[in-house]
Write an enzyme that holds these catalytic residues in place. Sequence first.
Site, PDB file in Angstrom:
ATOM      1  CB  CYS A 227     -52.402 -10.254 -15.306  1.00  0.00           C
ATOM      2  SG  CYS A 227     -50.685  -9.603 -15.466  1.00  0.00           S
TER       3      CYS A 227
ATOM      4  CG  ASP B 224     -47.140 -16.818 -21.018  1.00  0.00           C
ATOM      5  OD1 ASP B 224     -46.367 -17.783 -21.524  1.00  0.00           O
ATOM      6  OD2 ASP B 224     -47.750 -17.424 -19.903  1.00  0.00           O
TER       7      ASP B 224
ATOM      8  CG  ASP C  71     -50.416  -5.780 -16.758  1.00  0.00           C
ATOM      9  OD1 ASP C  71     -49.417  -6.213 -17.692  1.00  0.00           O
ATOM     10  OD2 ASP C  71     -51.262  -6.097 -16.767  1.00  0.00           O
TER      11      ASP C  71
HETATM   12  O1  KQY Z   1     -50.195 -11.696 -17.875  1.00  0.00           O
HETATM   13  C1  KQY Z   1     -51.259 -11.716 -18.447  1.00  0.00           C
HETATM   14  N1  KQY Z   1     -52.048 -10.631 -18.831  1.00  0.00           N
HETATM   15  C2  KQY Z   1     -51.858 -12.944 -18.951  1.00  0.00           C
HETATM   16  C3  KQY Z   1     -50.793 -13.844 -18.992  1.00  0.00           C
HETATM   17  C4  KQY Z   1     -51.324 -15.078 -19.743  1.00  0.00           C
HETATM   18  C5  KQY Z   1     -50.617 -16.246 -19.327  1.00  0.00           C
HETATM   19  C6  KQY Z   1     -51.222 -17.543 -19.904  1.00  0.00           C
HETATM   20  N2  KQY Z   1     -50.282 -18.525 -19.727  1.00  0.00           N
END
Ligand code: KQY
Length: 390
Positions: free
Chosen positions: A370, A224, A230
Site C-alpha cells: 500500500c 479503512d 492487495d
Molecule cells: O491500505 C491502504 N491502501 C491504505 C489504507 C489507508 C489507511 C488510512 N488510515
Amino acid sequence: MDITEGSPDLHGFRMPAEWEPHSQTWLGWPERPDNWRHHGVYGQSAFAKVASAISKFEPVTVCASPSQFLQWVNARKQLPPDVRVVEMSMNDCWFRDTGPTFVVREEGKSGPGTIEQNVAGIDWNFNSWGGIDDGCYIDWSLDLLVARKILSMERVPRFPKSIILEGGSIHVDGEGTCLTTEECLLNKNRNPNLTKEQIEDVLKAYLGVTKIIWLPYGLYSDDDTNGHIDNMCCFVKPGVVLLSWIDDESDPQHGRAVEALTVLSNSTDANGRKFEVIKLHVPGPLYMTDEEAAGFVPGGDAKPRLPNTRLAATYVNFYICNGGIIAPQFGDPKRDEEAVRVLSRAFPDRNVVTIEGAREIVLGGGNIHCITQQQPADPMFMPLQNGNGV
Ligand code: KQY
C-alpha cells in the site's frame, strides 16, 4: 502533457504486472499524528526499512512534506544516500492509492492526437477511501494532486479519469486479467452511479485488460479500504495467485477466503488458464494494544484508531521489485517463517527480503504494498530482460 482525449487503450497502453521491470519505486513519508503513533517516528522507521530494502534492487524516490524534508529527524536523515528524497505535500502517504497507476505500450505510436512516449500514468479520482461520511479523513485535497505531481516530475503523460479508484483495489497479471473485490469497487461510497458493467468497461479501457475476476470480499477487518484486493489476493504469475488464508472456521476471515477460493476455482483468466491458488496463512489474529492506541493524537480529521481493533495484517501485501520480494513480518514466528518459505518458493528467481516491524504500517491501516508504487521501465528501452535483474 495531459492526454485529454481517449483512454490509454486507444493509444495501445496496458498496465504491466508488478513483476515486469521497473525504472523506480515511489513512496510517501508518514507523519500525521492522528494516523501514525508518536508523530510517525515508528512508522517512519518502517518506511525507511522498506525504501532501503527496495533501493538494493532499483532506484527509489521518497516524497516528504516540507516539514519532514527539513525537520531534524527527517526523511533525508533516515534514508540511505542513494534514495532520492523530494518535497511534496500530501494528506497521508499511501502512494499505492494516491500515486498514478503506470501503464506501458510495447510500440510507440505517433500521429495526430497521440504521444511518443511508451510509459504513461493514470490519475484516478480519490475520495479518501469512501468520502466525507465514510472515508479515512475529511481533507484529501493534497492527495488528489500526488499522481499529477509525480507524472509531471517524470515528464510522463497523464491520463486523468474521474472514477474513484485506488491502486490497491486492483491487481493485474499483465496479460489481460484483473483481480478486484466487489466489497471495494462496488461499494456505494466510491462510484454510486456506476454499474458493475460500467466499472468493468473502465478497467478494460484504462488497464488494457479483457477479463475481470471479482472476489466478493477483501480481508476481514480491512475497513479503512473496504477490502482492497492487495490485502486479500495477488498474482505470482499468470494463472497463479496467493490468497490470505486462515484455517480457523470460526474466524470471520475463513468464510471470506473460502468464498474467494470458490470464485477462483470456478474461473479462468483472460487466456483461459485455470487458477492455481496458494494459501498464505495470515498472522495472529493481531489486535491493536492499548499502548499502541494511546500513541495516536486525536483531533485531526482522521478516523480514530481504537484499541482492540483487529489489524488488517496479511503477508499477501508484499511488494515485487526488480529481483526482489519485500515481505512483511509481524512477530508471529510460525507464520512469519511460513510466509518466507511460501514466497521464496513462489518466486524462486527473486530474493525475499523481510521487513521486521511491518506492524507499524498496519497500525496506520495498510502495509508494504500500500505504501509503494512502481514506475515501469520503458519497454522500448529495456536494459533488463525481465524483472529478475538478469
Ligand atoms: O491500505 C491502504 N491502501 C491504505 C489504507 C489507508 C489507511 C488510512 N488510515
